[in-house]
Write an enzyme that holds these catalytic residues in place. Structure first.
Site, PDB file in Angstrom:
ATOM      1  N   SER A 318       0.846  -1.193   0.000  1.00 49.33           N
ATOM      2  CA  SER A 318       0.000   0.000   0.000  1.00 49.33           C
ATOM      3  C   SER A 318       0.877   1.238   0.000  1.00 49.33           C
ATOM      4  CB  SER A 318      -0.897   0.048   1.244  1.00 49.33           C
ATOM      5  OG  SER A 318      -1.646  -1.124   1.390  1.00 49.33           O
ATOM      6  N   VAL A 323      -0.593   2.225  -7.717  1.00 49.22           N
ATOM      7  CA  VAL A 323       0.543   2.289  -8.635  1.00 49.22           C
ATOM      8  C   VAL A 323       1.169   0.904  -8.761  1.00 49.22           C
ATOM      9  CG1 VAL A 323       2.117   2.998  -6.768  1.00 49.22           C
ATOM     10  CG2 VAL A 323       2.742   3.457  -9.154  1.00 49.22           C
ATOM     11  N   TYR A 382       2.859  -4.380  -6.479  1.00 50.23           N
ATOM     12  CA  TYR A 382       1.446  -4.090  -6.749  1.00 50.23           C
ATOM     13  C   TYR A 382       0.934  -3.256  -5.571  1.00 50.23           C
ATOM     14  CZ  TYR A 382      -3.395  -5.712  -7.987  1.00 50.23           C
ATOM     15  OH  TYR A 382      -4.718  -5.822  -8.344  1.00 50.23           O
ATOM     16  N   GLU A 383       0.829  -1.940  -5.755  1.00 54.71           N
ATOM     17  CA  GLU A 383       0.490  -1.024  -4.670  1.00 54.71           C
ATOM     18  C   GLU A 383      -0.948  -0.532  -4.794  1.00 54.71           C
ATOM     19  OE1 GLU A 383       2.645   0.256  -2.241  1.00 54.71           O
ATOM     20  OE2 GLU A 383       4.688   0.062  -3.025  1.00 54.71           O
ATOM     21  N   ILE A 384      -1.637  -0.516  -3.664  1.00 54.34           N
ATOM     22  CA  ILE A 384      -2.993   0.028  -3.589  1.00 54.34           C
ATOM     23  C   ILE A 384      -2.965   1.264  -2.691  1.00 54.34           C
ATOM     24  CG2 ILE A 384      -5.347  -0.397  -2.778  1.00 54.34           C
ATOM     25  CD1 ILE A 384      -4.770  -1.932  -5.284  1.00 54.34           C
TER      26      ILE A 384
END
Length: 411
Positions: A318, A323, A382-384
């Site tokens: 996160s 992104v 894998y960013e939230i």
């Protein structure tokens, strides 16, 4: 020392050390090494603070809590102090506490951080088992950080920077939603954390694992980054949903999913590090920390034993926005066109969605660089976003899982 004594003591020890070293994952070189040797940490004092004049209690006596001190400021305000496990550390103060009172009353909770830190996360509240973001009218800016206006009563309320998902919570999720009734999901362990907590692995495939290419999914290297964990959950749930697509996918591929890579940091309420005060996502080179060492060993042993090539690694995190961090190097990897094809599919399949990609080859020892440099595989962080709505996270998590399976089956 006599020759006999040498063969009886020193030689067996040396051989044992060699054998242990042979089981370690291969070291991977990075341009900018990071010192990931143990650092001292400051443990919270676990206690319930009771303020008699107010009849109010504040507690950090639960897994995932973060509260370093509490003092009554006046007849309506309690100051709560939050500090990191050690420094230097990212400027992302994490907090989590529980509060209740003998009689219903309105209380102001003022957040205080060390001088160099500023408030980041929007407060969330859990009541009757349900989480929600606190109404902004009750979140007031103050000179020290934020002040919360809260009606308290006998029913405990949990306030946290992000929804708490402790090791036990994670275990309940994968037992109920992933392992139960899915005989193609093989629950295993990558070993123990520094403090002896289990590092679970969900090994997913249909039939025989021999020769199946391997997809690796990681999450919770950084404890508070739960929006990434939510995407991970939906991604995995989609893989095991017993659709025709997932059945076909798991007949051809194997997935190794690690739902809690830093269980010590998660349960200790750390801002970022493990119980040795180290950022695990800087240790994918020399493996000084047990968590990364054990996970990397598990992945490599599985690949070698069952002759399955590691082709893709997704590490769920996160940050301030959605992104994807990718490696610039594509040619010569396991799937040179996967990233472009995957992102194009996401923009096609998700309404009003534009992929935010930032590409650079990893200079520091992070997981996406480990996949690239160590295995020639595609590696993606894998960013939230911190504040991405839960419904949107689940939509993105499901769509990205479906797109991945479809693309890999087209290979």
């Amino acid at each position: 020392m006599t020759i006999k004594r040498y063969f009886e003591t020193v030689l067996p020890l040396a051989l044992a050390l060699i054998m242990v070293d042979c089981t370690l994952p291969k070291k991977v070189k990075f341009k900018n090494p990071v010192d990931t040797s143990d650092k001292p940490i400051d443990y919270q004092t676990k206690k319930t603070y009771y303020f008699e004049a107010l009849g109010v209690s504040v507690s950090n006596e639960f897994d995932g809590a973060r509260l370093n001190g509490a003092n009554q400021l006046n007849d309506s305000t309690i100051t709560l102090y939050f500090a990191p496990e050690n420094t230097p550390i990212n400027k992302s103060p994490y907090y989590a506490f529980e509060t209740w009172s003998e009689l219903p009353r309105q209380v102001y909770f003022e957040f205080e951080y060390p001088e160099e830190f500023r408030h980041r996360y929007k407060p969330k509240k859990r009541t009757n088992g349900e989480w929600g973001i606190m109404d902004s009218v009750n979140v007031i800016k103050s000179g020290k950080g934020r002040m919360l206006r809260l009606m308290v009563n006998r029913e405990p309320q949990l306030i946290a920077a992000q929804e708490i998902n402790s090791s036990d919570d994670v275990k309940q999720w994968y037992l109920q939603h992933i392992v139960d009734s899915n005989d193609f999901v093989h629950l295993g362990s990558a070993g123990k954390s520094n403090l002896g907590r289990n590092i679970p692995v969900l090994d997913m495939y249909r039939g025989n694992p021999q020769g199946k290419p391997i997809v690796v999914l990681l999450t919770r290297q950084h404890p508070p980054e739960v929006t990434g964990f939510f995407a991970f959950q939906k991604f995995v749930e989609t893989i095991v949903e017993n659709s025709a697509l997932s059945t076909k996918f798991l007949s051809k591929y194997r997935v190794l999913a690690f739902p809690n890579l830093n269980p010590d940091g998660v349960d200790l309420g750390h801002w970022r590090h493990n119980s040795n005060g180290v950022d695990l996502n800087r240790d994918w080179s020399k493996y000084r920390q047990a968590e990364v060492r054990n996970v990397a060993s598990y992945i490599e042993k599985s690949s070698k034993r069952d002759k399955g090539k590691i082709i893709l690694g997704l590490d769920f995190h996160s940050t301030y926005e959605d992104v994807f961090y990718t490696n610039k190097t594509r040619e010569g990897t396991t799937m040179p066109h996967f990233i472009d094809d995957w992102f194009a599919r996401l923009e096609k399949d998700i309404e009003d969605y534009k992929v935010n990609e930032k590409d650079s080859n990893s200079n520091k020892p992070v997981s996406k660089g480990w996949f690239l440099y160590g295995h020639g595989a595609v590696g993606i962080t894998y960013e939230i976003g911190d504040s991405t709505p839960k419904e949107r996270i689940l939509e993105i998590g499901k769509a990205s899982s479906l797109a991945m399976m479809e693309l890999l089956l087209e290979k």
